[in-house]
Design a protein around this motif. Sequence first.
Motif, mmCIF file in Angstrom:
data_model
loop_
_atom_site.group_PDB
_atom_site.id
_atom_site.type_symbol
_atom_site.label_atom_id
_atom_site.label_comp_id
_atom_site.label_asym_id
_atom_site.label_seq_id
_atom_site.Cartn_x
_atom_site.Cartn_y
_atom_site.Cartn_z
ATOM 1 N N PRO A 15 -9.150 34.669 -18.579
ATOM 2 C CA PRO A 15 -9.835 33.538 -17.968
ATOM 3 C C PRO A 15 -9.795 32.273 -18.815
ATOM 4 O O PRO A 15 -9.831 32.325 -20.044
ATOM 5 N N ARG A 16 -9.718 31.140 -18.136
ATOM 6 C CA ARG A 16 -9.994 29.838 -18.741
ATOM 7 C C ARG A 16 -11.358 29.430 -18.206
ATOM 8 O O ARG A 16 -11.539 29.254 -17.005
ATOM 9 N N MET A 17 -12.330 29.288 -19.116
ATOM 10 C CA MET A 17 -13.721 29.133 -18.709
ATOM 11 C C MET A 17 -14.282 27.797 -19.158
ATOM 12 O O MET A 17 -14.130 27.397 -20.315
ATOM 13 N N ALA A 18 -14.938 27.113 -18.235
ATOM 14 C CA ALA A 18 -15.634 25.860 -18.520
ATOM 15 C C ALA A 18 -17.134 26.126 -18.531
ATOM 16 O O ALA A 18 -17.609 27.117 -17.966
ATOM 17 N N GLY A 19 -17.883 25.227 -19.181
ATOM 18 C CA GLY A 19 -19.329 25.393 -19.242
ATOM 19 C C GLY A 19 -19.729 26.687 -19.913
ATOM 20 O O GLY A 19 -20.759 27.281 -19.567
ATOM 21 N N PHE A 20 -18.945 27.117 -20.891
ATOM 22 C CA PHE A 20 -19.178 28.420 -21.508
ATOM 23 C C PHE A 20 -20.296 28.342 -22.537
ATOM 24 O O PHE A 20 -20.316 27.457 -23.395
#
Length: 377
Positions: free
Chosen positions: A315-320
């Motif tokens: 996964p490429r995760m934002a707001g992590f």
Amino acid sequence: MPNPTAHRPLPTARDGVPARSTGPRRNAPRLAGALAAATALVLLSLPAAMAAPTAPTATGPTDTRPARGAASAVVHPLAPSAADEQAVREYWTPERMAAVLSEPPSDRPPADGPDGAAWQGSAALSASVGRLFFTDRDGEDSSCTATLVAAGNRGTVVTAAHCTLGHDLLGENARWHTNQLFVPGYRDATAPHGTFAVRLASVHPEWVRSGENSPYDQAFLALGRNAAGLRAADAAGSVQRLGYDRPGGRQVQQFGYPRAAAYKEEHRGRPEFTGKRLAHCWGTAREFLGWGEVPRSEDQWGVRCDMGGGSSGGPRMAGFDASTGKGTVVGVNSSGARMTANGLHCEPPAAGCHRYLVGPQLTARITHPLFRAVQDS
């Protein structure tokens, strides 16, 4: 036991993610009807009015929206019966998992940095991301990465399409991988939450047509239960949200189980770069713009990253949030690309030329129909 993939070359610093390319697209012919019959493909047309699931989960409702206009997904049964699931689980013994080709281990000390480090944070993240094992189109055992996402069936993972349906080196002649098995929280050849056979896979028709269609290199897999009869989300106790049509150039974390380092000598042989443990990279995602005059693949984003083959599908995760291990999956890892800060292809030793791990952003148009297609399994 002998390594079933011992004769295969290790990924090099240049190719990073084997059998994937960020090169120019090729005009591959459409697959003949005979291939569809041979692989038992089922083409599902999904109405635009189909709503996103609203059942509560460990992280709240899935962040999804219905696609605009008619859309479709190619759905393929992989282990449709309980006996099929058991056969896949029995195929993947700990010894066979450990025998999947990777770089030899070393006793190098950690060399952690934004371009690659072992994940040592929240267990909630580790439980939701796992290794995806399979036997590829050439009959050789291999692995990718996949992520449990919030879904009504309590057993859906997102990954790269090439991790479930592969092509030849020209991006043609699609074939489904077999013996597909998801192991959430995999670490040092252990499966703390059990193992889950992949029952059903969905990919976009454009991915079936050509393996050079990088925006379509995304897939969803519906999982069976583990040997204890538990669904994956219940056994792992953690899932991640999906986010569609998010801006690309944001601070992100990318996760994976690379079986090799792509270029950095200090990483070679470390457990997090031999498929044994979860690795991650972080930074501001940049868009890969291609080769100047050559038409580029659309919407490919990623950060500088040394994760090589095996990290595909991660996964490429934002707001992590590192303290909770939760974030929003906005894209998946697809391939390595050498580029400058302006996004154009380059070759070392050119100044400012670095290796990035890029992949498509998730969108309502492409991604949502694939997600919906496996929810009634």
